[in-house]
Scaffold this motif. Structure first.
Motif, PDB file in Angstrom:
ATOM      1  N   VAL A  26       6.614 -47.273  16.962  1.00 18.12           N
ATOM      2  CA  VAL A  26       5.375 -46.791  17.180  1.00 18.12           C
ATOM      3  C   VAL A  26       4.196 -47.722  16.744  1.00 18.12           C
ATOM      4  O   VAL A  26       4.258 -47.907  15.402  1.00 18.12           O
ATOM      5  CB  VAL A  26       5.052 -45.443  16.640  1.00 18.12           C
ATOM      6  N   LEU A  54       0.006 -40.490  14.794  1.00 16.41           N
ATOM      7  CA  LEU A  54       1.194 -40.363  14.549  1.00 16.41           C
ATOM      8  C   LEU A  54       2.099 -39.352  15.002  1.00 16.41           C
ATOM      9  O   LEU A  54       3.195 -39.208  15.384  1.00 16.41           O
ATOM     10  CB  LEU A  54       1.639 -40.956  13.227  1.00 16.41           C
ATOM     11  N   GLY A  94      10.829 -45.479  14.678  1.00 13.50           N
ATOM     12  CA  GLY A  94      10.848 -44.043  15.049  1.00 13.50           C
ATOM     13  C   GLY A  94      11.100 -43.460  13.635  1.00 13.50           C
ATOM     14  O   GLY A  94      10.646 -42.333  13.257  1.00 13.50           O
ATOM     15  N   ALA A 132       5.599 -46.845  21.580  1.00 16.78           N
ATOM     16  CA  ALA A 132       4.532 -46.077  21.857  1.00 16.78           C
ATOM     17  C   ALA A 132       3.400 -46.605  20.926  1.00 16.78           C
ATOM     18  O   ALA A 132       3.730 -47.331  19.920  1.00 16.78           O
ATOM     19  CB  ALA A 132       5.081 -44.507  21.252  1.00 16.78           C
ATOM     20  N   ALA A 163       2.222 -38.422  18.425  1.00 19.14           N
ATOM     21  CA  ALA A 163       3.191 -39.458  19.094  1.00 19.14           C
ATOM     22  C   ALA A 163       4.942 -39.159  18.824  1.00 19.14           C
ATOM     23  O   ALA A 163       5.533 -39.107  19.812  1.00 19.14           O
ATOM     24  CB  ALA A 163       2.920 -40.951  18.707  1.00 19.14           C
ATOM     25  N   ALA A 167      10.395 -42.333  20.547  1.00 24.21           N
ATOM     26  CA  ALA A 167      10.003 -43.979  20.401  1.00 24.21           C
ATOM     27  C   ALA A 167      10.929 -44.602  19.264  1.00 24.21           C
ATOM     28  O   ALA A 167      10.995 -44.329  18.312  1.00 24.21           O
ATOM     29  CB  ALA A 167       8.723 -44.261  20.501  1.00 24.21           C
TER      30      ALA A 167
END
Length: 312
Positions: free
Chosen positions: A89, A77, A185, A6, A80, A86
């Protein structure tokens, strides 16, 4: 299994460049933060016609060298982490551009599974010394800077601070890094947990100078905070930036077709092995996944990257 990648994209200008960057990330969840200082027509152009994989996040009004820049990153962040699971990132600026296609990015990051790729070097660091402050950058942290609304106050261009030194929290293992990074992640979630659970440390960081270059690497490299998952030192990041061409050592130049050979070399240099992160790069450097700074006013260099590196 979640997403392999991501992107948190921090932008404030040049909608044409931002849209071109987003198109290179087709299918990757992108969380776009547009600076609250950006004029409404520019914000409208930047956020109109976006593909479905882009989410526009809450806006923060930012200022250079201040906690507001960190707050903007944390806003993206958090969005996300809440939206996708994910493995990595990446935090990009609107002036960044990938040196390879998405499939190649995912393959390159596979060896970093469970690890963050974040430049971080122990402080004090010689190159962060100045004639006035020859202490390796500690002056950014061991003085309390005056702030208002998470922005450092200046007088005639000089940041204002209290004259006497202060203690740095004993839990912190100070590291120097950069604003652009790739989190694992797990590290992204850990950082947000620390932000939520340690208001005392946030009060310290809010009154430091240029925290976007010290906060994340220090928090994640401190064993007292990150435990066994603390970041090891990493001397080479995943970005190509022409620091050698910087006139003042602080503001790298825009990249043009004159940089084509350097960009090609960065794309095809030997990959960085996670277990060798602390070693200085060899004579040919290490492979870079992204580069900056680019602008839409000079698209020819991006055309060459697309034709020769990303799609070639």
């Amino acid at each position: 299994m979640g997403e392999p990648l991501a992107v948190v994209l921090l932008a404030h200008a040049d909608p044409e460049q931002v849209h071109r960057l987003i198109r290179t990330l087709a299918g990757v969840p992108v969380f776009l933060h547009c600076d609250a200082r950006t004029p409404p027509p520019v914000f409208h152009a930047m956020t109109t016609g976006l593909p479905a994989y882009v989410t526009v996040v809450d806006r923060v009004r930012t200022a250079l060298a201040s906690w507001s820049l960190v707050r903007a990153e944390l806003t993206g962040l958090r969005a996300a982490v809440r939206a996708v699971d994910a493995r990595h990132v990446a935090v990009l600026s609107g002036a960044c551009y990938p040196l390879m296609g998405v499939d190649d990015l995912v393959r390159e990051l596979a060896v970093w599974r469970g690890r963050s790729w974040i430049t971080n070097l122990p402080l004090p660091l010689d190159r962060w010394s100045t004639p006035r402050h020859p202490d390796g950058g500690l002056w950014r942290l061991n003085r309390r800077y005056l702030v208002r609304r998470d922005r450092v106050l200046h007088l005639r261009g000089v940041p204002l601070r209290w004259p006497w030194p202060r203690a740095i929290p004993a839990e912190l293992e100070l590291r120097a890094g950069g604003h652009w990074k790739i989190y694992s992640g797990a590290h992204a979630r850990l950082l947000l947990d620390l932000v939520d659970g340690r208001p005392d440390l946030l009060r310290f960081w809010r009154t430091t100078l240029i925290p976007e270059e010290t906060f994340v690497p220090t928090m994640l490299a401190s064993p007292a905070l990150a435990g066994a998952d603390a970041l090891p030192p990493c001397a080479a990041g995943p970005w190509y930036i022409d620091w050698a061409g910087s006139p003042d050592g602080h503001h790298p130049p825009w990249l043009t077709t004159a940089h084509a050979d350097q960009l090609k070399a960065a794309r095809w240099a030997p990959p960085l092995i996670p277990g060798e992160m602390a070693q200085p790069p060899g004579p040919h450097g290490t492979r870079r996944l992204f580069a900056r700074k680019f602008r839409s006013a000079d698209p020819l260099v991006l055309d060459r990257i697309d034709a020769e590196l990303r799609l070639g």
